[in-house]
Design an enzyme around this catalytic site. Structure first.
Site, PDB file in Angstrom:
ATOM      1  CG  HIS A 181      -2.143  -0.847   1.028  1.00 10.32           C
ATOM      2  ND1 HIS A 181      -2.831  -1.426   2.068  1.00 10.32           N
ATOM      3  CD2 HIS A 181      -2.804  -1.210  -0.090  1.00 10.32           C
ATOM      4  CE1 HIS A 181      -3.850  -2.110   1.580  1.00 10.32           C
ATOM      5  NE2 HIS A 181      -3.853  -2.001   0.284  1.00 10.32           N
ATOM      6  CG  HIS A 236      -1.995  -6.524   1.488  1.00  8.70           C
ATOM      7  ND1 HIS A 236      -1.787  -5.784   0.348  1.00  8.70           N
ATOM      8  CD2 HIS A 236      -1.641  -5.727   2.510  1.00  8.70           C
ATOM      9  CE1 HIS A 236      -1.328  -4.597   0.667  1.00  8.70           C
ATOM     10  NE2 HIS A 236      -1.224  -4.529   1.972  1.00  8.70           N
ATOM     11  CD  GLU A 262      -2.855  -9.339   7.289  1.00  5.24           C
ATOM     12  OE1 GLU A 262      -2.173  -8.304   7.174  1.00  5.24           O
ATOM     13  OE2 GLU A 262      -2.884 -10.014   8.333  1.00  5.24           O
ATOM     14  CB  THR A 309       0.184  -9.134  10.156  1.00  3.78           C
ATOM     15  OG1 THR A 309      -0.135  -8.391   8.976  1.00  3.78           O
ATOM     16  CG2 THR A 309       0.124 -10.616   9.887  1.00  3.78           C
ATOM     17  CB  SER A 321      -0.627   1.995   4.700  1.00  2.60           C
ATOM     18  OG  SER A 321       0.216   1.476   5.699  1.00  2.60           O
ATOM     19  CB  SER A 322      -3.723  -1.648   8.175  1.00  2.00           C
ATOM     20  OG  SER A 322      -3.991  -1.969   9.514  1.00  2.00           O
ATOM     21  CG  ASN A 323       2.171  -0.551   8.544  1.00  2.00           C
ATOM     22  OD1 ASN A 323       3.050   0.243   8.835  1.00  2.00           O
ATOM     23  ND2 ASN A 323       1.977  -0.960   7.288  1.00  2.00           N
ATOM     24  CB  SER A 376       3.829  -0.201   2.528  1.00  3.76           C
ATOM     25  OG  SER A 376       2.837   0.485   3.248  1.00  3.76           O
TER      26      SER A 376
HETATM   27  S1  SF4 Z   1       3.853  -5.441   7.957  1.00  2.00           S
HETATM   28 FE1  SF4 Z   1       5.457  -6.340   6.686  1.00  2.00          FE
HETATM   29  S2  SF4 Z   1       6.377  -8.017   7.908  1.00  2.00           S
HETATM   30 FE2  SF4 Z   1       4.408  -7.441   8.836  1.00  2.00          FE
HETATM   31  S3  SF4 Z   1       2.967  -8.906   7.930  1.00  2.00           S
HETATM   32 FE3  SF4 Z   1       2.869  -7.020   6.694  1.00  2.00          FE
HETATM   33  S4  SF4 Z   1       4.344  -7.356   5.042  1.00  2.00           S
HETATM   34 FE4  SF4 Z   1       4.766  -8.901   6.627  1.00  2.00          FE
END
Ligand code: SF4
Length: 321
Positions: A51, A85, A137, A176, A234-236, A278
């Site tokens: 993403h 994902h 995901e 994740t 982007s979730s993270n 990402s």
């Molecule tokens: S954030 Fe990166 S290391 Fe974590 S699950 Fe997603 S792609 Fe894999």
């Protein structure tokens, strides 16, 4: 008459480490680059490989064609790559039926969650997935099993609405890239309702998500504002913005330096800078350059842990080089 330039305001910038690309993203981008080298353009990628618009646009310029569905990929020798994902089982099945050549760039840590869900299903367990609806995901993880086998929850309120214990053993898995703090609350609610619930052997929130959240949390405690470099989808990256906000920082998530709300930084003396898993480092460098142009920047790095995780490329790409 020569007017001396106004001195730039001073700004302390705390750069988080770790930040930016994780091992799963590095692998996914390497897979596409390697496929381009081996097979030549066009290479087809189902959905954004990761993403990030910058990454996607730069791959497009090299001959990568991003598609939403497999039906958009022509039959023939050119590979179709699945994004980091992960995908529902129906996708590789459709590819096989159409005789498409596919390469799977699913992050191995996402595949691990797929395997956990499949193992629970085989043991006859009711499965709860903690995650965000519509995230690719989550669609991929739910799609590992028949419809209805996995129940998605994203909040404590949704746990309260789950059907009561039906006598079957129950287990949970997670997306994740969730917020560590929010997930702790949802897990506690699940354990309160279903005390015998089976938990993942190691937590499903990945090392990269965990490390980036811990770094931004520590840095945000010492600053007034935060810039998170990353995509809105982007979730993270969204979770990093939330973590900074919870620590009292006025946080903004920006795709690059053009997205910075400079007005929100007026009167700010200290700023956290980080990037989602990402977002490439070049975007962090562009933000720093823009900050240096306006401020007398005092730059420091806050390192909360170091990372050495790497994932090998799929065998078919390793063997052909
Ligand atoms: S954030 Fe990166 S290391 Fe974590 S699950 Fe997603 S792609 Fe894999």
């Amino acid at each position: 008459m020569f007017e001396p330039a106004e001195p730039k305001p001073r700004l302390r910038v705390v750069l988080c480490a770790p930040r930016g690309f994780c091992a799963g993203v590095v692998r996914a981008v390497d897979i596409v680059e390697r496929a381009l080298q081996i097979y030549g353009a066009p290479i087809y990628v189902r959905h954004e490989i990761v993403h990030n618009r910058f990454v996607v646009d730069s791959l497009k310029s090299k001959g990568v064609v991003f598609i939403r569905e497999l039906s958009e990929a022509p039959s023939g020798p050119q590979p179709v790559i699945f994004s980091a994902h992960g995908v529902a089982r129906a996708v590789p099945e459709e590819a096989k039926a159409r005789n498409l050549f596919t390469i799977d760039a699913t992050c191995p840590l996402v595949t691990k969650v797929h395997r956990e869900a499949q193992a629970h299903f085989k043991r006859g367990r009711r499965i709860v997935l903690i995650g965000h609806a519509e995230h690719p995901e989550v669609i991929g993880t739910m799609g590992q099993l028949p419809p209805g086998a996995v129940t998605l929850v994203s909040s404590i309120e949704e746990v309260a609405r789950l059907a009561p214990d039906d006598g079957r053993p129950i287990a949970y898995v997670t997306q994740t890239t969730l917020s560590i703090d929010d997930t702790r609350g949802v897990v506690a609610a699940l354990k309160a309702r279903f005390p015998a619930i089976d938990a993942p052997p190691n937590q499903d929130i990945c090392y990269a998500t965990t490390n980036r959240q811990e770094a931004v949390k520590a840095a945000a405690r010492q600053a007034e504002a935060a810039i998170v470099v990353g995509a809105a989808n982007s979730s993270n990256s969204q979770r990093l913005r939330e973590v900074a906000e919870r620590e009292g920082c006025a946080a903004q998530l920006v795709a690059d330096e053009r997205g910075i709300d400079w007005g929100a930084l007026a009167n700010v003396g200290s700023l956290v800078l980080t990037a989602g898993a990402s977002a490439p480092e070049t975007l962090v460098e562009r933000i720093l350059k823009a900050l240096h142009a306006r401020y007398d920047v005092a730059l420091e790095t806050l390192t909360t842990t170091s990372e050495s995780m790497t994932f090998p490329l799929p065998r078919e790409l390793r063997e052909l080089v």
